[in-house]
Write an enzyme that holds these catalytic residues in place. Structure first.
Site, PDB file in Angstrom:
ATOM      1  N   LYS A   1     110.140 102.152 -21.058  1.00 10.17           N
ATOM      2  CA  LYS A   1     110.499 100.749 -21.243  1.00 10.17           C
ATOM      3  C   LYS A   1     109.418 100.058 -22.066  1.00 10.17           C
ATOM      4  O   LYS A   1     108.319  99.809 -21.584  1.00 10.17           O
ATOM      5  CB  LYS A   1     110.632 100.017 -19.896  1.00 10.17           C
ATOM      6  CG  LYS A   1     111.314  98.658 -20.095  1.00 10.17           C
ATOM      7  CD  LYS A   1     110.965  97.625 -19.069  1.00 10.17           C
ATOM      8  CE  LYS A   1     109.735  96.819 -19.367  1.00 10.17           C
ATOM      9  NZ  LYS A   1     109.815  95.961 -20.582  1.00 10.17           N
TER      10      LYS A   1
ATOM     11  N   GLY B   1      99.339  97.738 -19.133  1.00 10.23           N
ATOM     12  CA  GLY B   1      99.624  96.306 -19.170  1.00 10.23           C
ATOM     13  C   GLY B   1      98.575  95.558 -18.371  1.00 10.23           C
ATOM     14  O   GLY B   1      97.468  96.060 -18.144  1.00 10.23           O
TER      15      GLY B   1
ATOM     16  N   ARG C   1      97.586  92.145 -13.271  1.00  9.89           N
ATOM     17  CA  ARG C   1      98.544  91.482 -12.374  1.00  9.89           C
ATOM     18  C   ARG C   1      99.792  92.354 -12.188  1.00  9.89           C
ATOM     19  O   ARG C   1     100.218  92.625 -11.065  1.00  9.89           O
ATOM     20  CB  ARG C   1      98.954  90.114 -12.944  1.00  9.89           C
ATOM     21  CG  ARG C   1      99.912  89.336 -12.075  1.00  9.89           C
ATOM     22  CD  ARG C   1     100.434  88.073 -12.772  1.00  9.89           C
ATOM     23  NE  ARG C   1     101.343  88.360 -13.861  1.00  9.89           N
ATOM     24  CZ  ARG C   1     102.638  88.671 -13.724  1.00  9.89           C
ATOM     25  NH1 ARG C   1     103.174  88.708 -12.506  1.00  9.89           N
ATOM     26  NH2 ARG C   1     103.384  88.931 -14.761  1.00  9.89           N
TER      27      ARG C   1
ATOM     28  N   GLU D   1      96.841 101.646 -16.679  1.00 14.49           N
ATOM     29  CA  GLU D   1      95.834 101.256 -17.681  1.00 14.49           C
ATOM     30  C   GLU D   1      95.945  99.752 -17.792  1.00 14.49           C
ATOM     31  O   GLU D   1      96.927  99.244 -18.336  1.00 14.49           O
ATOM     32  CB  GLU D   1      96.145 101.900 -19.031  1.00 14.49           C
ATOM     33  CG  GLU D   1      96.032 103.408 -19.054  1.00 14.49           C
ATOM     34  CD  GLU D   1      94.600 103.890 -19.086  1.00 14.49           C
ATOM     35  OE1 GLU D   1      93.672 103.057 -19.133  1.00 14.49           O
ATOM     36  OE2 GLU D   1      94.400 105.110 -19.053  1.00 14.49           O
TER      37      GLU D   1
ATOM     38  N   CYS E   1      93.018  95.718 -25.010  1.00 13.66           N
ATOM     39  CA  CYS E   1      92.564  95.897 -23.625  1.00 13.66           C
ATOM     40  C   CYS E   1      91.047  96.043 -23.572  1.00 13.66           C
ATOM     41  O   CYS E   1      90.397  95.491 -22.694  1.00 13.66           O
ATOM     42  CB  CYS E   1      93.232  97.105 -23.000  1.00 13.66           C
ATOM     43  SG  CYS E   1      93.054  98.605 -23.988  1.00 13.66           S
TER      44      CYS E   1
ATOM     45  N   GLU F   1      90.230  87.868 -18.345  1.00 18.28           N
ATOM     46  CA  GLU F   1      90.701  88.435 -19.609  1.00 18.28           C
ATOM     47  C   GLU F   1      91.514  87.352 -20.329  1.00 18.28           C
ATOM     48  O   GLU F   1      92.530  86.888 -19.825  1.00 18.28           O
ATOM     49  CB  GLU F   1      91.585  89.655 -19.334  1.00 18.28           C
ATOM     50  CG  GLU F   1      92.026  90.330 -20.616  1.00 18.28           C
ATOM     51  CD  GLU F   1      92.974  91.511 -20.379  1.00 18.28           C
ATOM     52  OE1 GLU F   1      93.934  91.359 -19.610  1.00 18.28           O
ATOM     53  OE2 GLU F   1      92.743  92.569 -20.979  1.00 18.28           O
TER      54      GLU F   1
HETATM   55  P1  NAP Z   1     102.163  92.865 -19.005  1.00 16.52           P
HETATM   56  O1  NAP Z   1     102.703  91.503 -18.953  1.00 16.52           O
HETATM   57  O2  NAP Z   1     101.499  93.410 -17.808  1.00 16.52           O
HETATM   58  O3  NAP Z   1     103.386  93.803 -19.448  1.00 16.52           O
HETATM   59  C1  NAP Z   1     103.225  95.183 -19.664  1.00 16.52           C
HETATM   60  C2  NAP Z   1     104.558  95.870 -19.480  1.00 16.52           C
HETATM   61  O4  NAP Z   1     104.946  95.732 -18.107  1.00 16.52           O
HETATM   62  C3  NAP Z   1     105.687  95.264 -20.309  1.00 16.52           C
HETATM   63  O5  NAP Z   1     106.572  96.288 -20.697  1.00 16.52           O
HETATM   64  C4  NAP Z   1     106.332  94.334 -19.311  1.00 16.52           C
HETATM   65  O6  NAP Z   1     107.674  94.058 -19.604  1.00 16.52           O
HETATM   66  C5  NAP Z   1     106.231  95.137 -18.036  1.00 16.52           C
HETATM   67  N1  NAP Z   1     106.335  94.316 -16.838  1.00 16.52           N
HETATM   68  C6  NAP Z   1     106.096  92.979 -16.692  1.00 16.52           C
HETATM   69  N2  NAP Z   1     106.353  92.585 -15.435  1.00 16.52           N
HETATM   70  C7  NAP Z   1     106.768  93.694 -14.761  1.00 16.52           C
HETATM   71  C8  NAP Z   1     107.204  93.928 -13.442  1.00 16.52           C
HETATM   72  N3  NAP Z   1     107.250  92.942 -12.537  1.00 16.52           N
HETATM   73  N4  NAP Z   1     107.566  95.180 -13.101  1.00 16.52           N
HETATM   74  C9  NAP Z   1     107.524  96.200 -13.993  1.00 16.52           C
HETATM   75  N5  NAP Z   1     107.143  96.028 -15.271  1.00 16.52           N
HETATM   76  C10 NAP Z   1     106.763  94.800 -15.651  1.00 16.52           C
HETATM   77  O7  NAP Z   1     101.136  93.036 -20.186  1.00 16.52           O
HETATM   78  P2  NAP Z   1     101.266  92.585 -21.678  1.00 16.52           P
HETATM   79  O8  NAP Z   1     101.063  91.113 -21.765  1.00 16.52           O
HETATM   80  O9  NAP Z   1     102.506  93.154 -22.272  1.00 16.52           O
HETATM   81  O10 NAP Z   1     100.021  93.360 -22.320  1.00 16.52           O
HETATM   82  C11 NAP Z   1      98.728  92.889 -22.260  1.00 16.52           C
HETATM   83  C12 NAP Z   1      97.957  93.534 -21.133  1.00 16.52           C
HETATM   84  O11 NAP Z   1      97.952  94.950 -21.293  1.00 16.52           O
HETATM   85  C13 NAP Z   1      96.499  93.122 -21.116  1.00 16.52           C
HETATM   86  O12 NAP Z   1      96.101  92.860 -19.808  1.00 16.52           O
HETATM   87  C14 NAP Z   1      95.785  94.359 -21.662  1.00 16.52           C
HETATM   88  O13 NAP Z   1      94.448  94.479 -21.277  1.00 16.52           O
HETATM   89  C15 NAP Z   1      96.634  95.451 -21.120  1.00 16.52           C
HETATM   90  N6  NAP Z   1      96.438  96.681 -21.895  1.00 16.52           N
HETATM   91  C16 NAP Z   1      95.708  97.693 -21.335  1.00 16.52           C
HETATM   92  C17 NAP Z   1      95.475  98.864 -22.047  1.00 16.52           C
HETATM   93  C18 NAP Z   1      94.654  99.990 -21.464  1.00 16.52           C
HETATM   94  O14 NAP Z   1      94.705 101.085 -22.008  1.00 16.52           O
HETATM   95  N7  NAP Z   1      93.913  99.781 -20.403  1.00 16.52           N
HETATM   96  C19 NAP Z   1      95.999  99.007 -23.340  1.00 16.52           C
HETATM   97  C20 NAP Z   1      96.738  97.959 -23.873  1.00 16.52           C
HETATM   98  C21 NAP Z   1      96.959  96.805 -23.124  1.00 16.52           C
HETATM   99  P3  NAP Z   1     108.132  92.701 -20.357  1.00 16.52           P
HETATM  100  O15 NAP Z   1     106.959  92.078 -20.978  1.00 16.52           O
HETATM  101  O16 NAP Z   1     109.109  93.190 -21.344  1.00 16.52           O
HETATM  102  O17 NAP Z   1     108.734  91.821 -19.332  1.00 16.52           O
END
Ligand code: NAP
Ligand code: MG
Length: 497
Positions: free
Chosen positions: A188, A241, A244, A264, A299, A397
């Site tokens: 997804k 992601g 949270r 991650e 990230c 962050e």
């Molecule tokens: P996010 O809001 O946590 O979303 C990540 C993914 O999870 C998206 O596909 C999102 O879907 C999905 N998601 C959201 N709510 C969910 C739920 N309740 N249940 C299951 N899946 C759910 O993060 P983002 O804003 O897209 O990305 C930024 C974050 O990613 C930052 O915190 C960054 O540090 C982190 N990140 C970490 C790494 C690493 O390797 N450590 C690498 C890249 C990014 P939808 O958005 O489509 O709703």
């Protein structure tokens, strides 16, 4: 680099995949849709379906059936590697399409996608394409009456949930090792950036991968993502992601089966520059790249700059000069080095953090505002100086182009400040004192430590977070192993002839 007109032309004319990709074909569904927005202009691009639990259920059912048939999981490991290698060739052949689609919906500068993200995606795939026939189990030293060995077998169906900041790479970091190890995948992507994930699955089939082994469902996290994480037929959830949502994934997983989970998550990575830094210019460049690369939506962004007091002022002077070279604007202009934030909501959140930083008393040394001459969700590169670790801008962050500068007087204080965070993804140390560097690298609480460089390495380097930054590893052979499960086979041998 080709001119903006070339890239814009492609962006306007290239077909954009639409629909879920399930069982080797695009699938359209009625009902809710999600609008894809161009973040550089704030305008609508297209709509994609929004999967409900029923579509996820269907996709997982197909993936699970393929596992049962053994069409991929039990095929020759070398054949799996050949499909993945061919997939890398196909992406390379369509590199411009991948780059343009990625720049269009994520607002990434075209120079970054053409020269960075897409070649990196191809290299990542090739790394895993070379591994399937290198996977080994082991035999153990056992009594003469016993033969004991450990097999490494695929887990089954892997559910991958990834963010929008590096869409194709995040998809490959999960899907490629999972597929290399013989699993089926339901991916997804983030709702903002579905296209390259769909193309990836489409090209997997064109490369000879069996239909139904690699599926992509489009939808929101709290519906499609949750359905994937709670499906009992899914053996592992691999998530990248925010922290949270990482916590929520943990919760969902615990509600279904005891499936494996790798997270991650977020970061607040420190870049420490000591008084004996050998190459100040390289450190300044790394600080600019670390804080403002991908508009800070990384990230492991170097979002905390920890400067030794002896070099603080000289460093800041050079840092401020270099920031003035950053060019914001249309991502399809090859001279642009910083694009917009992903959405209006992200822009609002980042501006709110900037307001908080001012209110907390940090000194705004650069930026601090939306870039009003541009229509999209831009925020100017922002620097907060004279901050301390208690401030929200030093703890949270921000996920935007905002860097918080902290001043320290020795290595011990630098490590203390670096570790004063709930996150532990990555860190960098700039110093030529070998003793100090080793001590600091050992003491810093982070999954990755770079010395005299930042964000360096390649696919051989396992990447993952400590503390609230997650659990598990992407990249490296560790990633491949994490998509296998050991099976211990104990054979009692008959009496000697
Ligand atoms: P996010 O809001 O946590 O979303 C990540 C993914 O999870 C998206 O596909 C999102 O879907 C999905 N998601 C959201 N709510 C969910 C739920 N309740 N249940 C299951 N899946 C759910 O993060 P983002 O804003 O897209 O990305 C930024 C974050 O990613 C930052 O915190 C960054 O540090 C982190 N990140 C970490 C790494 C690493 O390797 N450590 C690498 C890249 C990014 P939808 O958005 O489509 O709703
Ligand atoms: Mg999201």
């Amino acid at each position: 680099m080709k001119p903006a007109s070339h890239w814009r032309g492609l962006a306007d004319t290239l077909p954009r995949p639409s629909g879920h990709f399930i069982d080797g074909a695009y699938v359209q569904t009625g009902g809710e849709t999600i609008e894809i927005i161009d973040p550089a202009h704030g305008s609508a691009l297209s709509r994609t379906p929004d999967a409900g639990a029923d579509i996820v259920d269907h996709a997982v059912g197909i993936a699970s059936a393929r596992c049962g048939e053994g069409i991929w999981s039990r095929c020759s490991p070398r054949a799996r590697g050949e499909v993945l290698w061919k997939l890398a060739d196909l992406i390379e052949a369509e590199a411009e399409r991948f780059a343009v689609l990625e720049s269009l919906c994520a607002g990434k500068p075209i120079r970054d996608t053409v020269m960075g993200e897409i070649p990196q995606a191809v290299a990542a795939l090739r790394f895993f394409a070379e591994l399937p026939d290198k996977l080994r189990g082991e035999t153990t030293a056992s009594d003469a009456s016993v033969l004991h060995y450990v097999l490494r077998q695929p887990l089954g169906v892997v559910g991958a949930i990834v963010p929008w900041n590096f869409p194709i790479n995040m998809a490959i970091w999960k899907a490629a090792p999972a597929l290399a190890a013989g699993n089926s995948v339901v991916l997804k992507p983030a709702e903002q950036t579905p296209w390259t994930a769909l193309l990836l699955a489409e090209l997997f089939v064109r490369a000879g991968g069996p239909a139904g082994v690699f599926n992509v469902v489009l939808g929101r996290g709290d519906t499609a993502g949750q359905a994937l994480a709670t499906d009992p037929r899914v053996a592992k959830i691999a998530f990248t992601g925010s922290t949270r949502v990482g916590r929520l994934i943990h919760f969902y997983v615990s509600q279904s089966t005891l499936k494996a989970v790798a997270l991650e998550c977020g970061g607040k990575s420190p870049q420490i520059v000591m008084d004996d830094v050998a190459d100040m210019e390289a450190a300044v460049d790394a600080a600019v790249f670390g804080a403002f690369g991908n508009a800070g939506q990384v990230c492991n962004a170097g979002s905390r700059l920890i400067l030794h007091e002896a070099i603080h002022d000289a460093f800041m002077e050079r840092f401020s000069e270099k920031i003035r070279d950053i060019r914001m604007g249309d991502p399809f202009d090859p001279d642009v080095t910083m694009g917009p934030l992903i959405s209006g909501a992200a822009q609002k959140r980042v501006l709110e953090m900037i307001r908080l930083g001012r209110q907390e008393g940090a000194r705004l040394a650069a930026g601090g505002e939306r870039a009003t001459e541009l229509n999209g969700y831009f925020v100017a590169p922002t620097v907060f100086a004279d901050a301390d670790s208690s401030m929200a801008i030093a703890r949270e962050e921000i996920f935007g182009p905002v860097v918080t500068v902290l001043r320290v007087s020795d290595a011990a204080e630098a490590v203390r400040v670096a570790n004063a965070s709930c996150y532990g993804l990555a860190a960098a140390i700039w110093s030529r004192d070998l003793d100090a560097v080793h001590r600091m690298a050992a003491a810093i609480e982070a999954g990755v430590v770079w010395v005299n460089c930042f964000d360096a390495g390649d696919m051989t380097q396992p990447f993952g977070g400590w503390k609230e930054s997650g659990k598990g590893w992407d990249k490296g052979v560790d990633a491949l192993m994490s998509y296998t499960q050991p099976k211990s086979v104990w054979i009692a041998l008959g009496a000697r002839p």
